[in-house]
Design a protein around this motif. Structure first.
Motif, PDB file in Angstrom:
ATOM      1  N   THR A 138       0.835  -1.192   0.000  1.00  0.00           N
ATOM      2  CA  THR A 138       0.000   0.000   0.000  1.00  0.00           C
ATOM      3  C   THR A 138       0.873   1.245   0.000  1.00  0.00           C
ATOM      4  O   THR A 138       1.757   1.393   0.845  1.00  0.00           O
ATOM      5  N   ASP A 139       0.624   2.122  -0.948  1.00  0.00           N
ATOM      6  CA  ASP A 139       1.401   3.346  -1.104  1.00  0.00           C
ATOM      7  C   ASP A 139       0.446   4.518  -0.905  1.00  0.00           C
ATOM      8  O   ASP A 139      -0.506   4.688  -1.663  1.00  0.00           O
ATOM      9  N   LYS A 140       0.699   5.335   0.139  1.00  0.00           N
ATOM     10  CA  LYS A 140      -0.243   6.383   0.523  1.00  0.00           C
ATOM     11  C   LYS A 140       0.286   7.782   0.200  1.00  0.00           C
ATOM     12  O   LYS A 140       1.455   8.085   0.457  1.00  0.00           O
ATOM     13  N   TYR A 141      -0.619   8.621  -0.311  1.00  0.00           N
ATOM     14  CA  TYR A 141      -0.300  10.015  -0.624  1.00  0.00           C
ATOM     15  C   TYR A 141      -1.388  10.895   0.001  1.00  0.00           C
ATOM     16  O   TYR A 141      -2.578  10.610  -0.143  1.00  0.00           O
ATOM     17  N   ALA A 164       5.463   3.143   4.254  1.00  0.00           N
ATOM     18  CA  ALA A 164       5.784   2.162   5.290  1.00  0.00           C
ATOM     19  C   ALA A 164       5.287   0.760   4.941  1.00  0.00           C
ATOM     20  O   ALA A 164       5.876  -0.238   5.350  1.00  0.00           O
ATOM     21  N   GLU A 165       4.180   0.698   4.170  1.00  0.00           N
ATOM     22  CA  GLU A 165       3.628  -0.601   3.788  1.00  0.00           C
ATOM     23  C   GLU A 165       3.753  -0.842   2.280  1.00  0.00           C
ATOM     24  O   GLU A 165       3.031  -1.656   1.713  1.00  0.00           O
ATOM     25  N   ARG A 178      10.117  -7.029   2.924  1.00  0.00           N
ATOM     26  CA  ARG A 178       9.474  -6.153   3.893  1.00  0.00           C
ATOM     27  C   ARG A 178      10.511  -5.344   4.667  1.00  0.00           C
ATOM     28  O   ARG A 178      11.594  -5.831   4.984  1.00  0.00           O
ATOM     29  N   THR A 179      10.147  -4.118   4.992  1.00  0.00           N
ATOM     30  CA  THR A 179      11.004  -3.235   5.768  1.00  0.00           C
ATOM     31  C   THR A 179      10.196  -2.664   6.925  1.00  0.00           C
ATOM     32  O   THR A 179       8.963  -2.590   6.871  1.00  0.00           O
TER      33      THR A 179
END
Length: 219
Positions: A138-141, A164-165, A178-179
């Motif tokens: 998931t990439d959030k903006y 973060a995800e 994963r980080t």
């Protein structure tokens, strides 16, 4: 995974913006694109303004179903600023589409960019291709800010990113890399959106500035 971002100084950004706005816009208007298996739902489709080209005239910027792009933006009341923000989103979608397609010359990102922004997108895709990764998670903006430049022609769009995800996935093994969440997970993007050339109706990203470890973006 490939999280390195191109960073420029604010002075360089402003100087490039002034040059771009005296030109006629971006390059690479090829509207063809590669199909990607497992394309996402409507949240990944390109946005078009009322005065812009129809969806059928825009390139495919869909992404695999195991990537979710979240744009938590409020639409500006000004029509030009709303269109600029919409195509800034499409630039981001096109960048992810190019990574998923594993194509550094993917026409989708070129449709929404010109000048430095096109080179930035290509370099990012090349890094992912070289690493053997595709996109996952998931990439959030969010936390957008939209403002016209002093001469009223271009629009500067800035927003936060939470990755973060958002992970890389090895293409050969399907292993997700994963980080842990950290300050590195947060970025502040700033984009100069160049007005449509002629009757195209497409706002193009001329310059992209990405600032890492953005404390003000930490949720």
């Amino acid at each position: 995974m490939a999280r390195r971002a191109l960073t420029t100084t604010a002075a360089a950004f402003a100087a490039t913006a002034a040059l771009l706005l005296t030109a006629c816009g971006g390059s690479g208007d090829d509207t063809s694109s590669d199909d990607i298996k497992g394309a996402g739902d409507g949240s990944s489709r390109p946005s078009a303004s009322a005065s812009g080209p129809a969806d059928s005239d825009r390139p495919d910027v869909s992404v695999p179903k195991d990537l979710k792009l979240v744009f938590d933006f409020d639409k500006p009341s000004d029509a030009k600023q709303a269109a600029a923000l919409s195509d800034a989103e499409n630039y981001v979608r096109a960048l992810k589409h190019g990574i998923a397609a594993q194509d550094p010359d993917d026409p989708a990102y070129r449709f929404y960019s010109g000048a430095q922004a096109e080179q930035y997108a290509k370099s990012q895709i090349e890094a992912w291709v070289k690493g053997g990764w595709t996109v996952y998670g998931t990439d959030k903006y969010y936390d957008e800010d939209v403002a016209a430049v002093s001469d009223g022609k271009g629009v500067v769009v800035s927003f936060c990113r939470n990755q973060a995800e958002f992970y890389g996935k090895e293409i050969k093994t399907d292993k997700v890399i994963r980080t842990e969440e950290s300050l590195d997970s947060y970025q502040r993007w700033r984009m100069l959106m160049v007005p449509p050339a002629g009757s195209s109706g497409v706002w193009k990203a001329g310059t992209v500035e990405v600032m890492g470890k953005a404390k003000d973006c930490r949720e």
